[in-house]
Design a protein around this motif. Structure first.
Motif, PDB file in Angstrom:
ATOM      1  N   GLY A  78      15.025 -25.636   0.260  1.00 52.52           N
ATOM      2  CA  GLY A  78      13.599 -25.261  -0.266  1.00 52.52           C
ATOM      3  C   GLY A  78      13.089 -24.111   0.823  1.00 52.52           C
ATOM      4  N   ALA A  79      12.398 -23.011   0.423  1.00 51.65           N
ATOM      5  CA  ALA A  79      11.969 -22.512   1.370  1.00 51.65           C
ATOM      6  C   ALA A  79      10.584 -21.908   1.032  1.00 51.65           C
ATOM      7  N   THR A  80       9.763 -21.512   2.022  1.00 50.72           N
ATOM      8  CA  THR A  80       8.547 -21.042   1.822  1.00 50.72           C
ATOM      9  C   THR A  80       7.781 -20.426   2.918  1.00 50.72           C
ATOM     10  N   PHE A  81       6.990 -19.491   2.720  1.00 51.27           N
ATOM     11  CA  PHE A  81       6.007 -18.957   3.772  1.00 51.27           C
ATOM     12  C   PHE A  81       4.846 -19.754   3.993  1.00 51.27           C
ATOM     13  N   GLY A  82       4.473 -20.834   3.062  1.00 46.92           N
ATOM     14  CA  GLY A  82       3.171 -21.806   3.224  1.00 46.92           C
ATOM     15  C   GLY A  82       3.101 -22.561   4.317  1.00 46.92           C
ATOM     16  N   SER A  83       2.184 -23.371   4.287  1.00 40.14           N
ATOM     17  CA  SER A  83       1.698 -24.295   5.441  1.00 40.14           C
ATOM     18  C   SER A  83       2.797 -25.307   5.698  1.00 40.14           C
ATOM     19  N   VAL A  84       2.551 -26.004   6.769  1.00 38.19           N
ATOM     20  CA  VAL A  84       3.504 -27.166   7.241  1.00 38.19           C
ATOM     21  C   VAL A  84       3.613 -28.195   6.151  1.00 38.19           C
ATOM     22  N   GLU A  85       2.317 -28.411   5.542  1.00 42.62           N
ATOM     23  CA  GLU A  85       2.137 -29.460   4.520  1.00 42.62           C
ATOM     24  C   GLU A  85       2.984 -29.153   3.212  1.00 42.62           C
ATOM     25  N   GLU A  86       2.862 -27.862   2.856  1.00 45.89           N
ATOM     26  CA  GLU A  86       3.585 -27.387   1.675  1.00 45.89           C
ATOM     27  C   GLU A  86       5.186 -27.368   2.079  1.00 45.89           C
ATOM     28  N   GLY A 117       0.900  -1.056  -0.102  1.00 43.10           N
ATOM     29  CA  GLY A 117       0.043  -0.056  -0.236  1.00 43.10           C
ATOM     30  C   GLY A 117       0.701   1.308  -0.034  1.00 43.10           C
ATOM     31  N   GLN A 118       0.324   2.106  -0.133  1.00 40.47           N
ATOM     32  CA  GLN A 118       0.757   3.768  -0.007  1.00 40.47           C
ATOM     33  C   GLN A 118       1.464   3.824   1.142  1.00 40.47           C
ATOM     34  N   ARG A 119       2.796   4.267   1.080  1.00 39.99           N
ATOM     35  CA  ARG A 119       3.483   4.570   2.320  1.00 39.99           C
ATOM     36  C   ARG A 119       3.138   6.030   2.932  1.00 39.99           C
ATOM     37  N   LYS A 120       2.473   5.816   4.170  1.00 38.50           N
ATOM     38  CA  LYS A 120       2.131   7.133   4.772  1.00 38.50           C
ATOM     39  C   LYS A 120       2.913   7.215   6.169  1.00 38.50           C
ATOM     40  N   GLY A 121       3.873   7.594   6.282  1.00 36.12           N
ATOM     41  CA  GLY A 121       4.667   7.620   7.695  1.00 36.12           C
ATOM     42  C   GLY A 121       5.297   6.035   7.702  1.00 36.12           C
ATOM     43  N   LYS A 122       5.776   5.801   9.112  1.00 36.53           N
ATOM     44  CA  LYS A 122       6.150   4.436   9.258  1.00 36.53           C
ATOM     45  C   LYS A 122       5.072   3.432   9.230  1.00 36.53           C
ATOM     46  N   ARG A 123       5.072   2.551   8.312  1.00 31.52           N
ATOM     47  CA  ARG A 123       4.117   1.485   8.234  1.00 31.52           C
ATOM     48  C   ARG A 123       4.388   0.118   9.411  1.00 31.52           C
ATOM     49  N   PRO A 124       3.356  -0.115   9.830  1.00 31.27           N
ATOM     50  CA  PRO A 124       3.601  -1.268  11.154  1.00 31.27           C
ATOM     51  C   PRO A 124       4.108  -2.561  10.231  1.00 31.27           C
ATOM     52  N   ARG A 125       5.131  -3.047  11.190  1.00 30.72           N
ATOM     53  CA  ARG A 125       5.911  -4.332  10.793  1.00 30.72           C
ATOM     54  C   ARG A 125       5.477  -5.404  11.437  1.00 30.72           C
ATOM     55  N   GLU A 126       5.487  -6.581  10.704  1.00 35.58           N
ATOM     56  CA  GLU A 126       5.069  -7.762  11.205  1.00 35.58           C
ATOM     57  C   GLU A 126       6.073  -8.990  10.823  1.00 35.58           C
ATOM     58  N   TRP A 127       6.486  -9.730  12.070  1.00 33.11           N
ATOM     59  CA  TRP A 127       7.374 -10.868  11.779  1.00 33.11           C
ATOM     60  C   TRP A 127       6.587 -11.971  11.226  1.00 33.11           C
ATOM     61  N   LYS A 128       7.137 -12.591  10.134  1.00 29.58           N
ATOM     62  CA  LYS A 128       6.297 -13.651   9.870  1.00 29.58           C
ATOM     63  C   LYS A 128       7.263 -15.089   9.378  1.00 29.58           C
ATOM     64  N   GLU A 129       7.039 -16.193   9.807  1.00 36.90           N
ATOM     65  CA  GLU A 129       7.773 -17.317   9.627  1.00 36.90           C
ATOM     66  C   GLU A 129       7.889 -17.835   8.248  1.00 36.90           C
ATOM     67  N   MET A 130       9.259 -17.825   7.790  1.00 37.64           N
ATOM     68  CA  MET A 130       9.740 -18.530   6.662  1.00 37.64           C
ATOM     69  C   MET A 130      10.489 -19.858   7.019  1.00 37.64           C
ATOM     70  N   ARG A 131       9.947 -20.934   6.312  1.00 36.22           N
ATOM     71  CA  ARG A 131      10.618 -22.191   6.685  1.00 36.22           C
ATOM     72  C   ARG A 131      11.545 -22.750   5.496  1.00 36.22           C
ATOM     73  N   LEU A 132      12.681 -23.247   6.260  1.00 38.32           N
ATOM     74  CA  LEU A 132      13.673 -23.717   5.393  1.00 38.32           C
ATOM     75  C   LEU A 132      13.900 -25.104   5.496  1.00 38.32           C
ATOM     76  N   VAL A 133      13.894 -25.884   4.545  1.00 42.54           N
ATOM     77  CA  VAL A 133      14.167 -27.194   4.587  1.00 42.54           C
ATOM     78  C   VAL A 133      15.536 -27.681   3.575  1.00 42.54           C
ATOM     79  N   ALA A 134      16.187 -28.799   4.020  1.00 41.78           N
ATOM     80  CA  ALA A 134      17.387 -29.015   3.213  1.00 41.78           C
ATOM     81  C   ALA A 134      17.814 -30.295   3.352  1.00 41.78           C
ATOM     82  N   ALA A 135      18.457 -30.928   2.283  1.00 42.75           N
ATOM     83  CA  ALA A 135      18.935 -32.532   2.395  1.00 42.75           C
ATOM     84  C   ALA A 135      20.054 -32.586   1.724  1.00 42.75           C
ATOM     85  N   GLN A 136      20.882 -33.669   2.234  1.00 44.09           N
ATOM     86  CA  GLN A 136      22.177 -33.804   1.469  1.00 44.09           C
ATOM     87  C   GLN A 136      22.381 -35.487   1.834  1.00 44.09           C
ATOM     88  N   ALA A 137      22.653 -35.889   0.716  1.00 41.69           N
ATOM     89  CA  ALA A 137      23.393 -37.306   0.856  1.00 41.69           C
ATOM     90  C   ALA A 137      24.533 -37.424   1.767  1.00 41.69           C
TER      91      ALA A 137
END
Length: 334
Positions: free
Chosen positions: A145-153, A116-136
Motif C-alpha cells: 500500500g502507498a500514500t502521501f497521506g498522514s501517518v494515521e492513513e 499551473g502553467q509552465r513558465k520557465g523551470k518550475r521549483p521542485r519540492e521533495w515530498k514523502e510517500m510512505r510504503l507499507v507491506a505485509a507478507q505471511a
C-alpha cells in the motif's frame, strides 16, 4: 485501414456523422484493449518511451500525450478502487489466519512540482510517500500500500495489507522497520497486542559502524562484528555498556559524537531489539521486503532520472503500480 465517410449537415448546420455511430466508434477513440496496452506501458516507462513501445510491438504511431491521458485515467480508477477497500475496517479478521505475518513500512522522497502553467523551470519540492507491506511467513506473496497521506492513513493501509496477507485472530504480527517513531507508534496502534516491533538490524549496525572508529580505531570492523554478534545472541546490555565506556565529552556537537548517538539510539529502543526471538522463530531481522518494494513498486516509475510529478499524478501512478504489485491487474480490467 482507411475509411471514407460522408458527413451530413442538418438545417441547424450541425454536422452529422452516421458512420461512426453505426460502427460504434468515435474519432480518435481507443478500444478497451488499446487502453489496457497504453496503461500497461505507461505505468512502467516514461510516456514517450511507452509510445515508442507501442510502435515497436503493434506497428502504429501514437503520441506520448495519448499514452499519458490513458495511463492517468486508469490510474485514477485504480486509486478509487483501492480507496474504496480502505474505507472498510481492517479489524474484521477471520478466526484463523497465518501463524506469523511480517509487516514492514518506510518512507521515500518523490520529486514534485506545483500545478499551473509552465513558465520557465518550475521549483521542485521533495515530498514523502510512505510504503507499507505485509507478507505471511514462508509466503512469496507480498501485499503493498502507498500514500502521501498522514501517518494515521498509512497505519490504516498497513492494517489492510496485513489482513489481506493473512492476518487472523490467531496471528502474531512481526513488524520490522528502522527506528522512526511514526512507524513504531503505528505498529502499536494498528496491531496492538498481536504485534511486536523490531528495529531493522542493518539500521542498528549503521550506528555501530559509525561508533566503531571512535571505540577501536584500526580494528573498527572487528569491534563492530563483535557487537553485532552480541545483539544476535541477546547481550544488548553488554553492547550498551561497551558504548558507554567510550562516550564523547559533554558538549561535543551531535555530528561529532557517533558513540553517544549509538548509545542513545539503543538505550531508547531496548524493547525493540529482541533479535534472538526473531531468529529462533525464523523471522527476518532486516527490512529487505520494504526496501525491495521501494525499488520495484515506486522507484522504478516515480524516481526516474530528471522526473518530477504533480503530486496528484504521482499518487495515482503509485496506486496503479500497487494494483499491479498486488496481482490485481487483471481484476482492474474485468
Amino acid at each position: 485501414m482507411e475509411v471514407q465517410e460522408r458527413i451530413w449537415r442538418s438545417q441547424t448546420k450541425s454536422y452529422l456523422r452516421p458512420l461512426p455511430t453505426g460502427l460504434g466508434v468515435r474519432p480518435r477513440g481507443r478500444s478497451r484493449r488499446l487502453e489496457r496496452v497504453l496503461t500497461d506501458f505507461g505505468c512502467e516507462h516514461s510516456f514517450a518511451r511507452a509510445a515508442e513501445s507501442v510502435q515497436e510491438h503493434y506497428g502504429f504511431e501514437i503520441g506520448a500525450s495519448a499514452v499519458r491521458r490513458a495511463t492517468l485515467e486508469h490510474a485514477q480508477r485504480a486509486r478509487a478502487r483501492l480507496q474504496e477497500g480502505y474505507q472498510q475496517s481492517f479489524r474484521v479478521l477471520p478466526a484463523v489466519g497465518a501463524g506469523h505475518v511480517i509487516a514492514e513500512a518506510d518512507g521515500t522522497m518523490i520529486c514534485t512540482v506545483e500545478p499551473g502553467q509552465r513558465k520557465g523551470k518550475r521549483p521542485r519540492e521533495w515530498k514523502e510517500m510512505r510504503l507499507v507491506a505485509a507478507q505471511a511467513k514462508d509466503s512469496t506473496t507480498t501485499v503493498y500500500g502507498a500514500t502521501f497521506g498522514s501517518v494515521e492513513e498509512t497505519g490504516r493501509r498497513w492494517g489492510h495489507c496485513a489482513r489481506e496477507a493473512g492476518w487472523g485472530l490467531n496471528s502474531q504480527i512481526h513488524a520490522v522497520a528502522d527506528g522512526a517513531d511514526w512507524i513504531r507508534l503505528q505498529s502499536q496502534e494498528v496491531f496492538r497486542e498481536q504485534g511486536t516491533f523490531l528495529c531493522d538490524f542493518y539500521h542498528v549496525s549503521e550506528y555501530l559502524a559509525a561508533a566503531a572508529q571512535s571505540c577501536r580505531g584500526r580494528r573498527a570492523d572487528q569491534w563492530r562484528r563483535t557487537q553485532q554478534k552480541r545483539l544476535r545472541r541477546g547481550a544488548l546490555q553488554k553492547v550498551i555498556e561497551t558504548l558507554a565506556e567510550h562516550l564523547e565529552p559533554v558538549g561535543t556537537p551531535e555530528e561529532q559524537a557517533p558513540v553517544r548517538n549509538g548509545h542513545r539510539y539503543l538505550t531508547n529502543r531496548t524493547e525493540c531489539l529482541d533479535y534472538p526471538r526473531a531468529l529462533k522463530l525464523g523471522l527476518p531481522i532486516g527490512s529487505g521486503m520494504i526496501e525491495s518494494g521501494h525499488r520495484h513498486v515506486l522507484h522504478a516509475r516515480l524516481k526516474k532520472a530528471g522526473t518530477a510529478w504533480l503530486q496528484d499524478h504521482a499518487d495515482q501512478i503509485a496506486h496503479l503500480r500497487v494494483i499491479r504489485a498486488n496481482r490485481q491487474w487483471q481484476s482492474l480490467w474485468t
